[in-house]
Write an enzyme that holds these catalytic residues in place. Structure first.
Site, PDB file in Angstrom:
ATOM      1  N   ILE A 134       0.803  -1.220   0.000  1.00 21.07           N
ATOM      2  CA  ILE A 134       0.000   0.000   0.000  1.00 21.07           C
ATOM      3  C   ILE A 134       0.837   1.271   0.000  1.00 21.07           C
ATOM      4  O   ILE A 134       0.338   2.331  -0.382  1.00 21.07           O
ATOM      5  CB  ILE A 134      -0.992   0.031   1.186  1.00 21.07           C
ATOM      6  N   LYS A 165       5.265   3.011   0.388  1.00 26.72           N
ATOM      7  CA  LYS A 165       6.683   2.840   0.667  1.00 26.72           C
ATOM      8  C   LYS A 165       7.131   3.909   1.639  1.00 26.72           C
ATOM      9  O   LYS A 165       6.752   5.069   1.514  1.00 26.72           O
ATOM     10  CB  LYS A 165       7.504   2.931  -0.619  1.00 26.72           C
ATOM     11  N   GLY A 166       7.941   3.502   2.614  1.00 31.41           N
ATOM     12  CA  GLY A 166       8.474   4.444   3.581  1.00 31.41           C
ATOM     13  C   GLY A 166       9.912   4.795   3.253  1.00 31.41           C
ATOM     14  O   GLY A 166      10.411   4.503   2.166  1.00 31.41           O
ATOM     15  N   GLY A 167      10.592   5.438   4.218  1.00 29.83           N
ATOM     16  CA  GLY A 167      11.963   5.862   3.989  1.00 29.83           C
ATOM     17  C   GLY A 167      12.909   4.704   3.744  1.00 29.83           C
ATOM     18  O   GLY A 167      13.888   4.830   3.024  1.00 29.83           O
ATOM     19  N   ASP A 216      11.089  14.319   8.699  1.00 26.90           N
ATOM     20  CA  ASP A 216      10.634  13.946   7.356  1.00 26.90           C
ATOM     21  C   ASP A 216       9.124  14.131   7.246  1.00 26.90           C
ATOM     22  O   ASP A 216       8.424  13.300   6.672  1.00 26.90           O
ATOM     23  CB  ASP A 216      11.027  12.504   7.030  1.00 26.90           C
TER      24      ASP A 216
END
Length: 411
Positions: A92, A94-96, A208
């Site tokens: 679902i 994408k993160g860092g 972020d």
């Protein structure tokens, strides 16, 4: 009654860049903008219908057909893979440093699980950042922060089991509506301010903050996610010297403040700068500092002299708020003396801060069809890239001790 998005916002730069804007390239297979904005007398938007698009309707109460596909997860739940009793249905977001999947258990409970490759984490020198995120989510519980239920690991992967937030992120909301009216955005912005007030009170700087890291739950309450770049240990309004304590230039370029880019030292005000960028983006559909590559974006930010060209439809009070949040001098930036001075800004006149999470105050109310409805997230082929430590080749065996203390299970 004024319809939502009946104006012509500034043209968005759709050129392919080194740092992609998620609005530029989108896979439309799994997103339905079934939006229900509720702001006092604002008309509700119903399930997409047959005739009009979001940007070209004349009757705000009539059914709306999205130009996007209405593909959904079937009730059979096609399984990608499973581990430790969790069945992974689909990615679902994408993160860092990881990918987030929608997963289900045998007891029919749904979770969002971040899957992280151990070798990549070591190669990117992100082990410390990973543990910081884990520790923040274990230690602090608040309605403004995503809930963590479990952390576990396999030989090659790390997994963080979190609550599944049905409403999608602010980036998906913007993808659907392009821009928000100020009256629609006010409660959303107030929720973000409240979230920042809490994490700052815990000595945490997010580092972020961006529209992709602000996700709505099924009631329309915003949760701050992805604390992988966060820093802890800030007290009061302290400024950390970037050259002595932390010389990493981390974050997403569009939202990074001048002092972070120049490594002059930073404090909690870098999050207030990011909020200024987010407000501009919510109201205009784009960030104020854009460029064909990372260096061009950095150059525009570092050469910024407290002057921005605002769209003509911005109100004076919104312009004033953004200008004060985007003050180059971090000690003069709105928020330098705490969240209260942000809350006192005239933009928030009429906001009852004790009731911003009440149903009558929430301006975005997702229309969730079932517990596995993820249609409010649009799939990004390219996302805004973050700046992190350079990856090194690492083919040595993974050392288990590096991830000691990662495992966790909520009682």
């Amino acid at each position: 009654m004024e319809t939502i998005n009946n104006r012509n916002p500034q043209e968005i730069n759709t050129n392919e860049t080194m740092i992609e804007n998620p609005k530029d390239k989108v896979s439309n297979n799994n997103f339905i903008p079934k939006l229900n904005l509720n702001n006092n007398n604002l008309n509700k938007i119903n399930q997409p219908g047959d005739s009009e698009t979001l940007d070209n309707r004349s009757n705000p109460s009539s059914p709306i057909e999205s130009p996007l596909s209405t593909a959904r997860i079937s009730s059979s739940h096609n399984i990608l893979f499973k581990t430790r009793g969790y069945y992974f249905i689909k990615p679902i977001s994408k993160g860092g440093y990881g990918q987030v999947f929608l997963a289900i258990t045998k007891s029919n409970k749904f979770f969002a699980i971040k899957s992280i490759n151990k070798r990549d984490t070591i190669g990117k020198h992100m082990v410390k950042e990973l543990m910081v995120e884990r520790n923040i989510l274990v230690q602090y519980q608040n309605q403004s922060i995503v809930k963590l239920f479990e952390c576990f690991q396999t030989k090659k992967k790390l997994y963080m089991v979190m609550e599944f937030l049905h409403g999608g992120d602010c980036a998906s909301l913007l993808h659907s509506l392009n821009t928000l009216e100020e009256r629609e955005a006010k409660n959303i912005i107030a929720q973000i301010v409240n979230g920042l007030e809490f994490i700052h009170s815990c000595g945490i700087i997010h580092r972020d903050l961006k529209v992709e890291n602000l996700i709505f739950d099924k009631n329309g309450i915003i949760k701050i996610v992805d604390f992988g770049f966060s820093e802890v240990g800030f007290t009061g309004n302290s400024i950390k010297n970037g050259n002595k304590k932390n010389n990493k230039c981390l974050g997403t370029p569009y939202y990074m403040s001048p002092e972070v880019i120049n490594k002059r030292g930073y404090g909690k005000t870098i999050d207030w700068w990011a909020l200024g960028i987010i407000i501009f983006e919510l109201l205009s559909g784009e960030t104020p500092f854009v460029g064909d590559n990372q260096n061009m974006i950095f150059e525009k930010i570092t050469n910024y002299t407290n002057e921005i060209n605002f769209p003509s439809y911005f109100s004076e009070v919104a312009i004033d708020l953004i200008q004060k949040l985007l003050q180059v001098d971090p000690l003069k930036r709105l928020g330098a003396n705490g969240a209260d001075e942000v809350k006192r800004h005239p933009f928030f006149n009429g906001v009852n801060w004790s009731k911003i999470y009440s149903p009558e105050s929430l301006t975005f109310k997702p229309k969730i069809e079932n517990e596995y409805d993820s249609s409010y997230f649009f799939e990004r082929e390219n996302v805004k890239k973050t700046v992190s430590a350079k990856k090194t080749n690492n083919k040595k065996p993974i050392k288990r001790y590096l991830f000691k203390g990662f495992n966790f299970k909520k009682n």
